[in-house]
Design a protein around this motif. Structure first.
Motif, mmCIF file in Angstrom:
data_model
loop_
_atom_site.group_PDB
_atom_site.id
_atom_site.type_symbol
_atom_site.label_atom_id
_atom_site.label_comp_id
_atom_site.label_asym_id
_atom_site.label_seq_id
_atom_site.Cartn_x
_atom_site.Cartn_y
_atom_site.Cartn_z
ATOM 1 N N SER A 17 38.286 35.918 33.764
ATOM 2 C CA SER A 17 39.147 37.004 33.315
ATOM 3 C C SER A 17 38.816 38.303 34.039
ATOM 4 O O SER A 17 39.624 39.214 34.070
ATOM 5 C CB SER A 17 39.028 37.204 31.805
ATOM 6 O OG SER A 17 37.696 37.560 31.474
ATOM 7 N N SER A 18 37.614 38.365 34.643
ATOM 8 C CA SER A 18 37.195 39.590 35.305
ATOM 9 C C SER A 18 36.151 39.253 36.362
ATOM 10 O O SER A 18 35.347 38.338 36.169
ATOM 11 C CB SER A 18 36.599 40.533 34.256
ATOM 12 O OG SER A 18 36.212 41.743 34.842
ATOM 13 N N TRP A 19 36.176 39.975 37.480
ATOM 14 C CA TRP A 19 35.157 39.805 38.509
ATOM 15 C C TRP A 19 35.074 41.053 39.358
ATOM 16 O O TRP A 19 35.949 41.898 39.331
ATOM 17 C CB TRP A 19 35.417 38.579 39.379
ATOM 18 C CG TRP A 19 36.698 38.609 40.131
ATOM 19 C CD1 TRP A 19 36.897 39.103 41.393
ATOM 20 C CD2 TRP A 19 37.975 38.128 39.702
ATOM 21 N NE1 TRP A 19 38.216 38.965 41.765
ATOM 22 C CE2 TRP A 19 38.893 38.374 40.742
ATOM 23 C CE3 TRP A 19 38.431 37.517 38.538
ATOM 24 C CZ2 TRP A 19 40.239 38.020 40.657
ATOM 25 C CZ3 TRP A 19 39.758 37.178 38.453
ATOM 26 C CH2 TRP A 19 40.646 37.424 39.508
ATOM 27 N N ARG A 20 33.991 41.148 40.104
ATOM 28 C CA ARG A 20 33.727 42.271 41.001
ATOM 29 C C ARG A 20 33.612 41.766 42.414
ATOM 30 O O ARG A 20 33.062 40.710 42.658
ATOM 31 C CB ARG A 20 32.401 42.915 40.604
ATOM 32 C CG ARG A 20 32.570 44.327 40.244
ATOM 33 C CD ARG A 20 31.308 45.036 39.901
ATOM 34 N NE ARG A 20 31.266 46.293 40.620
ATOM 35 C CZ ARG A 20 32.107 47.285 40.440
ATOM 36 N NH1 ARG A 20 33.058 47.190 39.552
ATOM 37 N NH2 ARG A 20 32.014 48.378 41.133
ATOM 38 N N GLU B 131 49.691 39.737 33.859
ATOM 39 C CA GLU B 131 49.298 41.140 33.853
ATOM 40 C C GLU B 131 47.867 41.235 34.369
ATOM 41 O O GLU B 131 46.999 40.477 33.955
ATOM 42 C CB GLU B 131 49.376 41.718 32.445
ATOM 43 C CG GLU B 131 49.157 43.208 32.409
ATOM 44 C CD GLU B 131 49.457 43.795 31.041
ATOM 45 O OE1 GLU B 131 48.707 44.695 30.641
ATOM 46 O OE2 GLU B 131 50.424 43.366 30.400
ATOM 47 N N MET B 132 47.635 42.163 35.322
ATOM 48 C CA MET B 132 46.296 42.330 35.878
ATOM 49 C C MET B 132 46.097 43.742 36.408
ATOM 50 O O MET B 132 47.066 44.468 36.609
ATOM 51 C CB MET B 132 46.017 41.291 36.967
ATOM 52 C CG MET B 132 46.854 41.399 38.200
ATOM 53 S SD MET B 132 46.628 40.014 39.359
ATOM 54 C CE MET B 132 44.880 40.029 39.667
ATOM 55 N N GLN B 133 44.822 44.076 36.652
ATOM 56 C CA GLN B 133 44.484 45.400 37.161
ATOM 57 C C GLN B 133 43.373 45.269 38.199
ATOM 58 O O GLN B 133 42.452 44.474 38.040
ATOM 59 C CB GLN B 133 44.013 46.295 36.018
ATOM 60 C CG GLN B 133 43.745 47.718 36.425
ATOM 61 C CD GLN B 133 43.362 48.579 35.241
ATOM 62 O OE1 GLN B 133 42.584 48.185 34.401
ATOM 63 N NE2 GLN B 133 43.931 49.768 35.192
ATOM 64 N N MET B 134 43.478 46.062 39.286
ATOM 65 C CA MET B 134 42.463 46.142 40.330
ATOM 66 C C MET B 134 42.018 47.596 40.415
ATOM 67 O O MET B 134 42.846 48.479 40.596
ATOM 68 C CB MET B 134 43.037 45.664 41.658
ATOM 69 C CG MET B 134 43.432 44.198 41.652
ATOM 70 S SD MET B 134 44.298 43.677 43.129
ATOM 71 C CE MET B 134 45.970 44.142 42.703
ATOM 72 N N ALA C 194 38.570 46.966 30.956
ATOM 73 C CA ALA C 194 37.335 46.405 30.393
ATOM 74 C C ALA C 194 37.464 44.901 30.220
ATOM 75 O O ALA C 194 38.548 44.365 30.023
ATOM 76 C CB ALA C 194 37.067 47.043 29.033
ATOM 77 N N CYS C 195 36.303 44.213 30.220
ATOM 78 C CA CYS C 195 36.283 42.763 30.000
ATOM 79 C C CYS C 195 36.528 42.506 28.518
ATOM 80 O O CYS C 195 35.953 43.153 27.671
ATOM 81 C CB CYS C 195 34.934 42.176 30.389
ATOM 82 S SG CYS C 195 34.574 42.365 32.136
ATOM 83 N N SER C 196 37.382 41.546 28.225
ATOM 84 C CA SER C 196 37.620 41.180 26.834
ATOM 85 C C SER C 196 38.095 39.741 26.816
ATOM 86 O O SER C 196 38.231 39.110 27.858
ATOM 87 C CB SER C 196 38.679 42.097 26.218
ATOM 88 O OG SER C 196 39.899 41.967 26.913
ATOM 89 N N ALA C 197 38.362 39.235 25.640
ATOM 90 C CA ALA C 197 38.880 37.884 25.542
ATOM 91 C C ALA C 197 40.196 37.815 26.298
ATOM 92 O O ALA C 197 41.013 38.725 26.235
ATOM 93 C CB ALA C 197 39.090 37.516 24.076
ATOM 94 N N LEU C 198 40.408 36.736 27.021
ATOM 95 C CA LEU C 198 41.579 36.591 27.868
ATOM 96 C C LEU C 198 42.678 35.843 27.130
ATOM 97 O O LEU C 198 42.529 34.662 26.835
ATOM 98 C CB LEU C 198 41.202 35.833 29.148
ATOM 99 C CG LEU C 198 42.317 35.557 30.126
ATOM 100 C CD1 LEU C 198 42.835 36.874 30.696
ATOM 101 C CD2 LEU C 198 41.824 34.674 31.244
ATOM 102 N N PRO C 199 43.798 36.504 26.794
ATOM 103 C CA PRO C 199 44.900 35.795 26.152
ATOM 104 C C PRO C 199 45.507 34.779 27.118
ATOM 105 O O PRO C 199 45.752 35.089 28.275
ATOM 106 C CB PRO C 199 45.920 36.888 25.838
ATOM 107 C CG PRO C 199 45.182 38.175 25.969
ATOM 108 C CD PRO C 199 44.069 37.918 26.936
ATOM 109 N N VAL D 247 42.078 40.275 34.804
ATOM 110 C CA VAL D 247 43.310 39.576 34.453
ATOM 111 C C VAL D 247 43.459 39.718 32.947
ATOM 112 O O VAL D 247 42.665 39.173 32.187
ATOM 113 C CB VAL D 247 43.268 38.091 34.874
ATOM 114 C CG1 VAL D 247 44.542 37.385 34.442
ATOM 115 C CG2 VAL D 247 43.067 37.964 36.385
ATOM 116 N N ALA D 248 44.451 40.477 32.525
ATOM 117 C CA ALA D 248 44.637 40.762 31.104
ATOM 118 C C ALA D 248 45.310 39.617 30.358
ATOM 119 O O ALA D 248 45.037 39.391 29.185
ATOM 120 C CB ALA D 248 45.457 42.040 30.920
ATOM 121 N N GLU D 249 46.197 38.896 31.059
ATOM 122 C CA GLU D 249 46.923 37.807 30.400
ATOM 123 C C GLU D 249 47.398 36.803 31.438
ATOM 124 O O GLU D 249 47.748 37.165 32.559
ATOM 125 C CB GLU D 249 48.125 38.367 29.635
ATOM 126 C CG GLU D 249 48.867 37.334 28.846
ATOM 127 C CD GLU D 249 50.002 37.918 28.008
ATOM 128 O OE1 GLU D 249 50.698 37.120 27.374
ATOM 129 O OE2 GLU D 249 50.192 39.148 28.011
#
Length: 183
Positions: free
Chosen positions: A133-136, A158-161, A14-19, A144-146
């Motif tokens: 921090s997030s895109w489609r 740290e990231m997720q696809m 999920a999209c959230s504030a990016l540390p 991108v979590a951090e």
């Protein structure tokens, strides 16, 4: 897992504030053309497993190695976006269409030409080195979590696809940047 290893190696919540840690005066990751990266990989969905990623990039040339626990299923890819030499154990072959091979392994079309952008935390669309921090892109959601300061650059650690049926997480990303950061 075996089919996923080449896919994960060329890749990539999920999209959230990016540390962000120590972002002051960081150069744009878009300027970075050479790096060595090591990361833990966690894949879930149609292809599942854990592994280790090693990615060396020098300009257009790359060497990517992915292996499971204790080196099981090791795969190495060397080349450019136009073609790669794939080595799995004793077997080696050349692929003139790595994007198609990757899509077959992952089970979804993969924007191979954008992966070097994504791995640096760039969406490949925004100008000026913007760091979202997030895109489609098509059916992929990238998060991108951090990020952390590595040399002069602010890079993902740290990231997720995620695509329908497949999730790839890169964790504990450890970057080494050559002295000039160029290939």
């Amino acid at each position: 897992m075996r089919a996923l290893l080449p896919a994960v190696s060329l890749l990539l919540g999920a999209c959230s504030a990016l540390p962000v840690r120590d972002a002051a005066d960081a150069r744009s990751a878009a300027e970075l053309t050479a790096w060595d990266l090591r990361a833990a990989i966690l894949a879930s969905g149609e292809q599942s497993g854990r592994g280790t990623l090693r990615w060396a990039q020098r300009g257009e040339q790359f060497e990517i190695s992915v292996s499971g626990p204790f080196g099981v299923g090791a795969t190495r890819l060397q080349g450019t976006l136009e073609g790669v030499t794939v080595t799995r154990g004793e077997h080696q072959y050349f692929s003139a269409d790595p994007a198609q091979d990757l899509a077959r392994a992952v089970g979804a079309p993969v924007p191979l030409d954008r992966l070097t952008q994504w791995i640096r935390g760039l969406d490949g669309v925004r100008a000026g080195g913007a760091m979202p921090s997030s895109w489609r892109w098509a059916q992929w959601q990238v998060n991108v979590a951090e990020r952390a300061r590595v040399g002069e650059y602010l890079l993902p650690v740290e990231m997720q696809m995620v695509s329908p049926g497949q999730s790839l997480s890169l964790q504990r990303m450890r970057w080494v940047i050559p002295a000039d950061g160029e290939g």
